[in-house]
Design a protein around this motif. Structure first.
Motif, PDB file in Angstrom:
ATOM      1  N   ASP A 191       0.646  10.130  -7.958  1.00 10.45           N
ATOM      2  CA  ASP A 191       0.168   8.746  -7.977  1.00 10.45           C
ATOM      3  C   ASP A 191       1.144   7.819  -8.692  1.00 10.45           C
ATOM      4  O   ASP A 191       1.235   6.639  -8.368  1.00 10.45           O
ATOM      5  N   ALA A 192       1.912   8.351  -9.662  1.00 13.98           N
ATOM      6  CA  ALA A 192       2.893   7.553 -10.388  1.00 13.98           C
ATOM      7  C   ALA A 192       4.080   7.174  -9.502  1.00 13.98           C
ATOM      8  O   ALA A 192       4.810   6.229  -9.810  1.00 13.98           O
ATOM      9  N   MET A 193       4.274   7.890  -8.401  1.00 13.51           N
ATOM     10  CA  MET A 193       5.381   7.588  -7.506  1.00 13.51           C
ATOM     11  C   MET A 193       5.233   6.201  -6.868  1.00 13.51           C
ATOM     12  O   MET A 193       6.227   5.570  -6.524  1.00 13.51           O
ATOM     13  N   ALA A 194       4.001   5.711  -6.720  1.00  9.56           N
ATOM     14  CA  ALA A 194       3.788   4.386  -6.157  1.00  9.56           C
ATOM     15  C   ALA A 194       4.490   3.325  -7.001  1.00  9.56           C
ATOM     16  O   ALA A 194       5.122   2.410  -6.467  1.00  9.56           O
ATOM     17  N   LYS A 195       4.407   3.432  -8.307  1.00  6.99           N
ATOM     18  CA  LYS A 195       5.080   2.478  -9.204  1.00  6.99           C
ATOM     19  C   LYS A 195       6.594   2.619  -9.089  1.00  6.99           C
ATOM     20  O   LYS A 195       7.313   1.621  -9.072  1.00  6.99           O
ATOM     21  N   VAL A 196       7.078   3.843  -8.993  1.00  6.29           N
ATOM     22  CA  VAL A 196       8.518   4.073  -8.851  1.00  6.29           C
ATOM     23  C   VAL A 196       9.037   3.344  -7.608  1.00  6.29           C
ATOM     24  O   VAL A 196      10.016   2.597  -7.668  1.00  6.29           O
ATOM     25  N   GLY A 197       8.378   3.567  -6.480  1.00  3.08           N
ATOM     26  CA  GLY A 197       8.802   2.919  -5.237  1.00  3.08           C
ATOM     27  C   GLY A 197       8.646   1.410  -5.286  1.00  3.08           C
ATOM     28  O   GLY A 197       9.552   0.671  -4.909  1.00  3.08           O
ATOM     29  N   GLY A 198       7.511   0.955  -5.766  1.00  2.00           N
ATOM     30  CA  GLY A 198       7.255  -0.480  -5.827  1.00  2.00           C
ATOM     31  C   GLY A 198       8.228  -1.211  -6.723  1.00  2.00           C
ATOM     32  O   GLY A 198       8.732  -2.285  -6.371  1.00  2.00           O
ATOM     33  N   ASP A 199       8.526  -0.641  -7.882  1.00  2.00           N
ATOM     34  CA  ASP A 199       9.462  -1.283  -8.818  1.00  2.00           C
ATOM     35  C   ASP A 199      10.882  -1.318  -8.260  1.00  2.00           C
ATOM     36  O   ASP A 199      11.574  -2.329  -8.352  1.00  2.00           O
ATOM     37  N   VAL A 256       2.776  12.168   0.631  1.00  2.00           N
ATOM     38  CA  VAL A 256       3.765  13.154   1.080  1.00  2.00           C
ATOM     39  C   VAL A 256       4.092  14.165  -0.010  1.00  2.00           C
ATOM     40  O   VAL A 256       4.749  15.169   0.253  1.00  2.00           O
ATOM     41  N   PHE A 257       3.610  13.923  -1.234  1.00  2.00           N
ATOM     42  CA  PHE A 257       3.960  14.769  -2.370  1.00  2.00           C
ATOM     43  C   PHE A 257       2.847  15.736  -2.759  1.00  2.00           C
ATOM     44  O   PHE A 257       1.668  15.487  -2.494  1.00  2.00           O
ATOM     45  N   THR A 258       3.249  16.813  -3.450  1.00  2.00           N
ATOM     46  CA  THR A 258       2.274  17.679  -4.099  1.00  2.00           C
ATOM     47  C   THR A 258       1.684  16.899  -5.275  1.00  2.00           C
ATOM     48  O   THR A 258       2.243  15.876  -5.690  1.00  2.00           O
ATOM     49  N   PRO A 259       0.536  17.346  -5.834  1.00  2.00           N
ATOM     50  CA  PRO A 259      -0.073  16.600  -6.945  1.00  2.00           C
ATOM     51  C   PRO A 259       0.879  16.348  -8.118  1.00  2.00           C
ATOM     52  O   PRO A 259       0.792  15.317  -8.780  1.00  2.00           O
ATOM     53  N   GLU A 260       1.808  17.260  -8.367  1.00  5.73           N
ATOM     54  CA  GLU A 260       2.855  17.041  -9.367  1.00  5.73           C
ATOM     55  C   GLU A 260       4.187  17.147  -8.636  1.00  5.73           C
ATOM     56  O   GLU A 260       4.400  18.074  -7.855  1.00  5.73           O
ATOM     57  N   VAL A 261       5.053  16.187  -8.871  1.00  5.51           N
ATOM     58  CA  VAL A 261       6.322  16.129  -8.137  1.00  5.51           C
ATOM     59  C   VAL A 261       7.482  15.960  -9.109  1.00  5.51           C
ATOM     60  O   VAL A 261       7.337  15.314 -10.149  1.00  5.51           O
ATOM     61  N   ASP A 274       0.859  -1.189   0.000  1.00  2.46           N
ATOM     62  CA  ASP A 274       0.000   0.000   0.000  1.00  2.46           C
ATOM     63  C   ASP A 274       0.894   1.238   0.000  1.00  2.46           C
ATOM     64  O   ASP A 274       1.481   1.597   1.023  1.00  2.46           O
ATOM     65  N   TRP A 275       0.986   1.876  -1.149  1.00  2.00           N
ATOM     66  CA  TRP A 275       1.868   3.029  -1.325  1.00  2.00           C
ATOM     67  C   TRP A 275       1.141   4.354  -1.111  1.00  2.00           C
ATOM     68  O   TRP A 275       1.704   5.420  -1.341  1.00  2.00           O
ATOM     69  N   SER A 276      -0.092   4.331  -0.630  1.00  4.55           N
ATOM     70  CA  SER A 276      -0.867   5.564  -0.490  1.00  4.55           C
ATOM     71  C   SER A 276      -0.241   6.527   0.525  1.00  4.55           C
ATOM     72  O   SER A 276      -0.302   7.743   0.337  1.00  4.55           O
ATOM     73  N   ARG A 277       0.343   6.007   1.579  1.00  7.55           N
ATOM     74  CA  ARG A 277       1.007   6.905   2.553  1.00  7.55           C
ATOM     75  C   ARG A 277       2.142   7.671   1.884  1.00  7.55           C
ATOM     76  O   ARG A 277       2.320   8.860   2.118  1.00  7.55           O
TER      77      ARG A 277
END
Length: 164
Positions: free
Chosen positions: A64-72, A41-46, A34-37
């Motif tokens: 929202d794309a940061m979740a994939k970055v972290g997960g990958d 922490v980011f602004t809508p565009e980061v 769950d990457w929602s937390r």
């Protein structure tokens, strides 16, 4: 420079919490999927600048794309632990903008040949933060690796390589 009044102190504390949440939310995302937390922490565009670790250029994306970055990046590891130090410096540019530098030891745990391995990177994070209707959020993150310890295969893993 901002006057160091009560609002300054409240903003300073909120930014300290944000910087700690950045790392802890990554660990939570890796542990639970769950990457929602972390996304929160980011602004809508980061702007994500991980170029000093991954090469390439900074990338602007929707949070929202940061979740994939972290997960990958963390998929090969069964655990990750961010030990974030106290903020080194918070520089308020205005009442709604600041830049924060913080250090972290980030341990990455994985198995190779059935044996647990560890790869740790000492990082200096630079966060450009913005006060929004949601509170303080990270508008730009820059990761600067300072030192690596442990099994160097961990660096290969975060760069997308896998053991065969």
């Amino acid at each position: 420079m901002r006057e160091k009044d009560t609002q300054y102190i409240l903003d300073w504390i909120a930014i300290q919490e944000l910087v700690a949440e950045y790392g802890q939310a990554i660990d939570f995302g890796r542990d639970t999927g769950d990457w929602s937390r972390w996304v929160n922490v980011f602004t809508p565009e980061v702007i994500a600048d991980y170029s000093r670790l991954f090469d390439g250029e900074p990338v602007t994306m929707a949070r929202d794309a940061m979740a994939k970055v972290g997960g990958d990046a963390l998929a090969p590891f069964h655990r990750v632990q961010h030990a974030t130090a106290n903020t080194v410096r918070t520089h308020f540019k205005s009442d709604t903008e600041a830049q924060v530098m913080a250090y972290a030891d980030v341990a990455h745990f994985f198995y190779a040949g059935g044996v647990q391995q560890e790869w740790t990177v000492v990082i200096r994070y630079t966060h450009d933060v913005l006060k929004t209707a949601e509170g303080w959020r990270i508008r730009r993150v820059m990761l600067d690796p300072i030192h690596f310890r442990g099994n160097p295969v961990g660096l290969d893993f975060v760069k997308g390589k896998r053991l065969v």
